[in-house]
Scaffold this motif. Structure first.
Motif, mmCIF file in Angstrom:
data_model
loop_
_atom_site.group_PDB
_atom_site.id
_atom_site.type_symbol
_atom_site.label_atom_id
_atom_site.label_comp_id
_atom_site.label_asym_id
_atom_site.label_seq_id
_atom_site.Cartn_x
_atom_site.Cartn_y
_atom_site.Cartn_z
ATOM 1 N N LYS A 1 0.839 -1.203 0.000
ATOM 2 C CA LYS A 1 0.000 0.000 0.000
ATOM 3 C C LYS A 1 0.880 1.262 0.000
ATOM 4 O O LYS A 1 0.621 2.217 -0.723
ATOM 5 N N VAL A 2 1.918 1.234 0.821
ATOM 6 C CA VAL A 2 2.836 2.379 0.891
ATOM 7 C C VAL A 2 3.504 2.590 -0.473
ATOM 8 O O VAL A 2 3.593 3.714 -0.973
ATOM 9 N N ILE A 3 3.923 1.485 -1.081
ATOM 10 C CA ILE A 3 4.561 1.565 -2.405
ATOM 11 C C ILE A 3 3.598 2.186 -3.418
ATOM 12 O O ILE A 3 3.969 3.067 -4.197
ATOM 13 N N SER A 4 2.323 1.766 -3.353
ATOM 14 C CA SER A 4 1.400 2.303 -4.371
ATOM 15 C C SER A 4 1.024 3.762 -4.100
ATOM 16 O O SER A 4 0.760 4.496 -5.042
ATOM 17 N N ASP B 1 1.903 9.977 5.902
ATOM 18 C CA ASP B 1 0.590 9.403 5.567
ATOM 19 C C ASP B 1 0.347 8.140 6.385
ATOM 20 O O ASP B 1 -0.751 7.916 6.894
ATOM 21 N N TRP B 2 1.387 7.320 6.507
ATOM 22 C CA TRP B 2 1.251 6.064 7.246
ATOM 23 C C TRP B 2 1.047 6.332 8.743
ATOM 24 O O TRP B 2 0.183 5.724 9.380
ATOM 25 N N LEU B 3 1.835 7.262 9.297
ATOM 26 C CA LEU B 3 1.696 7.605 10.729
ATOM 27 C C LEU B 3 0.281 8.088 11.019
ATOM 28 O O LEU B 3 -0.330 7.728 12.030
ATOM 29 N N LYS B 4 -0.236 8.878 10.107
ATOM 30 C CA LYS B 4 -1.561 9.477 10.266
ATOM 31 C C LYS B 4 -2.638 8.386 10.353
ATOM 32 O O LYS B 4 -3.510 8.440 11.221
ATOM 33 N N THR B 5 -2.575 7.415 9.463
ATOM 34 C CA THR B 5 -3.630 6.389 9.439
ATOM 35 C C THR B 5 -3.394 5.278 10.459
ATOM 36 O O THR B 5 -4.349 4.706 10.970
ATOM 37 N N LEU C 1 13.249 3.929 1.750
ATOM 38 C CA LEU C 1 13.372 4.734 2.969
ATOM 39 C C LEU C 1 12.072 4.698 3.769
ATOM 40 O O LEU C 1 12.080 4.515 4.995
ATOM 41 N N ALA C 2 10.958 4.877 3.067
ATOM 42 C CA ALA C 2 9.660 4.913 3.756
ATOM 43 C C ALA C 2 9.381 3.576 4.446
ATOM 44 O O ALA C 2 9.005 3.534 5.625
ATOM 45 N N LEU C 3 9.604 2.470 3.736
ATOM 46 C CA LEU C 3 9.319 1.145 4.313
ATOM 47 C C LEU C 3 10.205 0.864 5.524
ATOM 48 O O LEU C 3 9.773 0.261 6.507
ATOM 49 N N THR C 4 11.445 1.325 5.456
ATOM 50 C CA THR C 4 12.364 1.098 6.574
ATOM 51 C C THR C 4 11.917 1.880 7.812
ATOM 52 O O THR C 4 11.896 1.345 8.929
ATOM 53 N N ALA C 5 11.534 3.126 7.600
ATOM 54 C CA ALA C 5 11.056 3.931 8.730
ATOM 55 C C ALA C 5 9.813 3.284 9.340
ATOM 56 O O ALA C 5 9.692 3.168 10.570
#
Ligand SMILES: [Zn+2]
Length: 474
Positions: free
Chosen positions: A26-29, A145-149, A428-432
């Motif tokens: 989902k993050v990738i898309s 975006d991920w932190l928010k949801t 980077l995003a997936l690692t965080a």
């Protein structure tokens, strides 16, 4: 019995694994869905390349975007007008993402597979920092975006870091304490392959030596003159002898930046710009002090006076294998860069101008992890000694392309560069996100950091307490 237990455990693990994978997909898309937007921003930075500490347009563009996304911006940090931080979220873990944007002088190049300046004598993004800044920003936004949801605790901070190329921008930001609360830094750099290698590079000190003599008619009254250029040449002779008596990883380079105006005038002023490197920063300090002695000795012998100014200084990189391994796993999930037919044709033309390049297909793969001993230097070194840091490289350039080349500028203005940039953003995003989900990961990262850094570490910038050299590119 053992086998049965293993099977049960495996089955118990599989559903949670696939949930995690779906979450990552989902993050990738979400990053893919903003591809056009990020490409446009990177292209704007590429089309208007700005030199170190003069990156007003680039810095403002990234700030505007991050502010729109709900980040809290602090601009002009560390007394640098183009440096900024953009923070989102609250509590721990606190994760940092670095974003560079400065260009290199005289490197202008069109997005063509042959050498052709876009604007003659203008700067160019020969180290891909337009991709670096934009890709890191894309990662920070995806994390936000991920932190928010997800509702998880955590803070993400994007660092807008100017003047990497010779300006040591990050050193001033470290010195100002801007990394003190950071648990981990996830970063990247453009390259010609996809790697997540822990490793070191060289520490460095650079500075300008200015000699002053007295001018006179070089033929009619030479006895009255004292040549500042003699001071520079004498210094260079001494340093070139010194070179033999240094340790293996030592590198010393110089250019004469001022040598007089006309041969019939004894030069009153002369300047030489030096860089000293070594794998160990204490050794860099020691060699630098000997270079200063060479300058003093030459000034004495030529009856000139000498002053010097330290321009830059950066630590050797402190690797973190634990963090690099996590990045490697995520980059493997993301995958490398696939070329379109046009990009393939472009890449083939570029490769004709390179020595013995790796096959073009290597842009697709993620290389196995190896420990590296780099010979370059970067101000990320200082960050890595103050917070656990890992950085990947992605194939934003055609395989075989060296940094600081016209081929790098060219590919950086095409889909090849933008695709490589998104590989980095996703990694980077997936690692965080992995770290926010399981902050326990940080135990190993921190333990390795403490062990490599040693118990008595105290940060002292190699460039001392000088103010940012804001005019070094003017
Ligand atoms: Zn660079």
């Amino acid at each position: 019995m053992k086998k049965i237990l293993l099977v049960v455990l495996l089955f118990a693990f599989i559903p949670s694994l696939s949930i995690a994978q779906n979450d990552k997909k989902k993050v990738i898309s979400t990053i893919d869905s903003k591809q056009n937007q990020y490409t446009t921003i990177a292209k704007q930075l590429w089309e208007k390349p700005e030199l170190g500490y003069l990156e007003e347009n680039s810095s403002a563009l990234l700030q505007k975007e991050l502010e729109k996304e709900g980040f809290k911006i602090e601009k002009g940090v560390a007394n640098i007008p183009t440096a900024f931080t953009a923070t989102y979220g609250s509590g721990t873990p606190v994760i940092g993402i670095l974003g560079e944007f400065d260009a290199l002088p005289g490197m202008s190049q069109a997005a063509e597979p042959f050498k052709k300046a876009r604007v003659v004598d203008a700067p160019g993004q020969a180290c891909g920092h337009h991709l670096f800044g934009t890709g890191s920003m894309a990662a920070a936004i995806a994390v936000k975006d991920w932190l928010k949801t997800s509702g998880k605790s955590g803070t993400i901070r994007f660092y807008g870091t100017p003047a990497e190329e010779g300006g040591s921008g990050k050193v001033y930001m470290v010195r100002a304490g801007l990394f003190n609360d950071i648990d981990a830094i996830v970063s990247w750099h453009p390259g010609d392959e996809n790697t997540s290698n822990p490793g070191t590079n060289l520490a460095t000190i650079s500075g300008k030596f200015r000699f002053k003599g007295s001018s006179s008619h070089a033929a009619a009254a030479p006895e009255l003159g004292r040549s500042a250029l003699d001071g520079v040449e004498g210094m260079n002779d001494l340093v070139n002898m010194l070179r033999e008596h240094t340790t293996e990883s030592t590198r010393i380079h110089y250019v004469i930046t001022k040598g007089g105006d006309a041969p019939n005038i004894v030069p009153e002023e002369a300047e030489v710009y030096y860089v000293v490197r070594n794998a160990n920063r204490d050794e860099v300090r020691a060699v630098w002090n000997r270079v200063v002695k060479a300058a003093e000795g030459s000034a004495m012998g030529t009856e000139t006076t000498m002053t010097y100014e330290i321009i830059g200084g950066t630590y050797e990189r402190l690797p973190n294998k634990a963090l690099a391994t996590l990045m490697h796993a995520n980059m493997t999930l993301v995958g490398g860069v696939d070329y379109t037919r046009e990009e393939l044709a472009f890449a083939k033309e570029i490769q004709k101008t390179l020595g013995a390049p790796e096959p073009i297909e290597s842009a697709k793969i993620i290389k196995p992890m190896v420990f590296t001993y780099g010979k370059a230097s970067a101000d990320t070194g200082d960050v890595s000694w103050n917070a656990p840091t890992a950085a990947v490289r992605t194939a934003t350039w055609v395989p075989g392309t060296p940094p600081h080349s016209w081929q790098a500028v060219a590919a950086g203005g095409t889909g090849i560069g933008f695709k490589g940039m998104l590989v980095a953003a996703k990694t980077l995003a997936l690692t965080a996100i992995d770290i926010y989900k399981s902050p326990k990961i940080l135990d190993g990262v921190r333990a390795e950091f403490n062990e490599r850094r040693g118990p008595d570490f105290k940060y002292e910038a190699l460039l001392g307490d000088r103010k940012p050299a804001l005019d070094y590119r003017k």
